[in-house]
Design an enzyme around this catalytic site. Sequence first.
Site, PDB file in Angstrom:
ATOM      1  CD  GLN A  92     -88.524  40.713 -61.508  1.00 17.74           C
ATOM      2  OE1 GLN A  92     -89.663  40.692 -61.799  1.00 17.74           O
ATOM      3  NE2 GLN A  92     -87.323  39.815 -62.831  1.00 17.74           N
TER       4      GLN A  92
ATOM      5  CG  ASP B  23     -93.111  34.764 -64.191  1.00 19.62           C
ATOM      6  OD1 ASP B  23     -93.808  36.047 -64.794  1.00 19.62           O
ATOM      7  OD2 ASP B  23     -92.510  35.218 -63.118  1.00 19.62           O
TER       8      ASP B  23
ATOM      9  CE  LYS C  74     -91.873  41.720 -65.329  1.00 16.57           C
ATOM     10  NZ  LYS C  74     -91.094  40.254 -64.481  1.00 16.57           N
TER      11      LYS C  74
END
Length: 297
Positions: free
Chosen positions: A98, A121, A54
């Site tokens: 995460q 997300d 990422k």
Amino acid sequence: MSANIIDGKKVAQLTRDEVRKDVDDWMDAGNRPPFLQVVLVGNNPASDVYVGAKTRACKEVGIETDTMRLPDTVSAKELKATIHKLNKDDSVDGILVQLPLPNHLSAHDVIESIDYRKDVDGFHPMNVGRLTVGQPSFRSCTPAGIIELFKHYSIPTKGKHAVVVGASNIVGRPISILLNKESGEQGKATTTVCHKFTKDLTQHTIGADILVVAAGQPELIKAEMVKEGVVVIDVGINRVADETKEKGYSLVGDCDFESVKEKASWITPVPGGVGPMTVAMLMKNTLLAAKKSIYPE
Ligand code: NAD
């Protein structure tokens, strides 16, 4: 017949190029670069790999990013206090925690503590709820990436029978909603969602025109479980022991690629299929967050 390969690497590169151009335009118009804050708890090696990918993608497209590393002993209270600070910080456009989190932390609680307007997300219940009722929202990156692949290759979904194996909140459930949508350009499929309690999986998969597999079970889907001409999207990423590899493992999907590709019309490889699209869609979402396109002020 051997399937056409859906090249997620290539489509992800095109997507990142598009984001790069949009970021340049955004900055040429006098705006600061978009900023993504990643929060990484503990020392999960797979998470390190994902965060690395990422971060590299951010650099490529001109998005600024920082990874805040917290020890796996961090309390829920401390973690949420950190997130609340980021929520209030105007220089932070997107926040990504995460997953997975250590066992003592509830992913649900932590995700809900993120400002939904910064939830790049697309996991916050506000975004999931709006996705479900067809309102603009941050769409979770893997399902959004799968839809991009259908678009890029002009693979029709309208009126098809889409079978989704796996019903997680981050992949199976949202892709089933996107495929089933009656409005908009994409979707309009009839969907069946299978999970670990489904009896006789083959009875469902064999009827699929489109099969999306996100179960996290190495090579669960065999050729005899699918029909000729099926479109297969293999989301699974599984490490299996492999002494021939320097790392001691290789990555396989949830489908037995070699046999299934002989029956499918289209198939995603693992790696190089859905995975790169997930990261590319995160870039798209972060730019949308910076532009406040989904939730205008
Ligand atoms: P998860 O563990 O949260 O959910 C798995 C789902 O599969 C559950 O609904 C479970 O009931 C179902 N399932 C498990 N075994 C099954 C079986 N034998 N038959 C039918 N259903 C079964 O997993 P997840 O987070 O959705 O991830 C699934 C897989 O996709 C994993 O391999 C993960 O690494 C991978 N993944 C890939 C990406 C990507 O970008 N390519 C993104 C997210 C997840």
